[in-house]
Write an enzyme that holds these catalytic residues in place. Structure first.
Site, mmCIF file in Angstrom:
data_model
loop_
_atom_site.group_PDB
_atom_site.id
_atom_site.type_symbol
_atom_site.label_atom_id
_atom_site.label_comp_id
_atom_site.label_asym_id
_atom_site.label_seq_id
_atom_site.Cartn_x
_atom_site.Cartn_y
_atom_site.Cartn_z
ATOM 1 N N ARG A 1 0.853 -1.175 0.000
ATOM 2 C CA ARG A 1 0.000 0.000 0.000
ATOM 3 C C ARG A 1 0.888 1.224 0.000
ATOM 4 O O ARG A 1 1.965 1.220 0.617
ATOM 5 C CB ARG A 1 -0.865 0.057 1.276
ATOM 6 C CG ARG A 1 -1.791 -1.105 1.485
ATOM 7 C CD ARG A 1 -3.116 -0.894 0.801
ATOM 8 N NE ARG A 1 -3.697 0.388 1.172
ATOM 9 C CZ ARG A 1 -4.681 0.950 0.475
ATOM 10 N NH1 ARG A 1 -5.156 0.368 -0.617
ATOM 11 N NH2 ARG A 1 -5.197 2.106 0.843
ATOM 12 N N HIS B 1 13.701 -2.710 0.548
ATOM 13 C CA HIS B 1 13.450 -2.843 -0.885
ATOM 14 C C HIS B 1 14.509 -3.766 -1.482
ATOM 15 O O HIS B 1 15.696 -3.598 -1.197
ATOM 16 C CB HIS B 1 13.501 -1.467 -1.557
ATOM 17 C CG HIS B 1 13.187 -1.524 -3.019
ATOM 18 N ND1 HIS B 1 11.897 -1.671 -3.485
ATOM 19 C CD2 HIS B 1 13.980 -1.495 -4.106
ATOM 20 C CE1 HIS B 1 11.920 -1.723 -4.804
ATOM 21 N NE2 HIS B 1 13.172 -1.614 -5.215
#
Lengths: 218, 218
Positions: A94, A112
């Protein structure tokens, strides 16, 4: 003894990073206590992982809210309600708004699977393979309003090998994620992180000045 | 014994990479012979370095030509005239056109002081410091029509340290440049490079699958 920081984990899926963080916390290797796991999907395996460890598991469907801000306000209420001091995103699919960020200034982390600023966004491993880089890795960073743009806390590098697939490369990067994400939480809990412009300053500890990784090797 | 590849070096300034390549060639560590050094600036120190080693030094001013294509045609004539098989850019501050690239297909190399695709273009070390990455490095790649976008042959990673300046970081990266650029020339000379899509395939040799570099260390 460092005071344990209360961590709220947000996930959308499997949550393998979440497991690494829970495990290290339980073993007392991390000055952190995971107080709640929140997902936006009812079928997220992360919920099951949480319950198995006796951690409050909350499903907040984004479909029940009028927009991102309203959803994030509900997240903030749930997190604050559990005394959360540090919000850790673990595959939370999200986009985060300022509603959440302002409630937890410099206290929302993300990981990431690439060496940012290379390959932000989705399918980072595939992006790296298609581009043809010889090294990639993972990046733990503070979350800001952009996509994977916040100040960087820690980066780990791995080589890309000739026969790599998305799966084999993801596995190699996961191995580093499971080391670096807990480490970033440790640095946060120990109060060793400060942000100067875009740079994260870390009290004590950095790689050796002659450290290097070369691929192919020389 | 591998046949020596005839190298033409293009430079605009100091040419420290050029020196590393010339030195390794002279010592017989590199299956390469630098047959000419061409600069677009008459005051480039690279010219002096070449002359000192008895290598043909050519100054071709871009101001004497009507445009990039005309300039590159002159470069091609000079390079072909010296039997050059591999063109190596060493701080050559000119955009290369298809006139040069078509004359030397998959035989023009460049080195960039960052982990591409991060921080292309000028002042890569400063870009990296300002962004706040924890690792950076250098990338040797085939040149294509873009700026620092061609297929990647080799990448070397170094950490960024808390007190780094552009100078200290550049020095650390230079150290890797002087290893990786000759190595890329070696791989080329040995006929071990092939390009598949954007990926450079290298016959034999790649980093260990469990190699990693983490900064700050875990």
């Amino acid at each position: 003894m460092v005071k344990k920081v209360k961590v709220g984990l947000l996930a959308s899926g499997n949550g393998s990073n979440l497991q690494a963080i829970i495990d290290q916390s339980e073993r007392g290797e991390l000055p952190a206590e995971v107080v709640c796991v929140i997902t936006n999907r009812s079928d997220a395996f992360a919920l099951e992982r949480a319950r198995k460890h006796g951690i409050t598991a909350i499903h907040l469907s984004h479909r029940d809210f009028s927009g991102r801000e309203a959803y994030d306000a509900a997240l903030v209420a749930a997190l604050k309600g559990h005394g959360v001091e540090l919000v850790v995103l673990a595959g939370f699919m999200r986009i985060i708004t300022t509603v959440l960020l302002d409630a937890f200034p410099l206290a929302v982390l993300n990981i990431h699977p690439a060496l940012l600023p290379s390959f932000p966004g989705l399918d980072a491993q595939q992006q790296a393979l298609e581009y043809g880089v010889k090294v990639t890795g993972c990046t733990v960073h503070f979350v800001d309003e952009g996509t994977d743009t916040g100040p960087i806390i820690i980066q780990a590098v791995v080589p890309i090998l000739p026969d790599d697939t998305v799966e084999s490369l993801s596995l190699r990067i996961h191995h580093q994620e499971h080391k670096t994400y807990p480490e970033a939480i440790r640095l946060f809990a120990q109060g060793r992180l400060s942000v100067k412009g875009r740079r994260v300053m870390i009290a004590g500890g950095h790689a050796s000045s002659d450290a290097s990784l070369i691929n192919p090797p020389v």
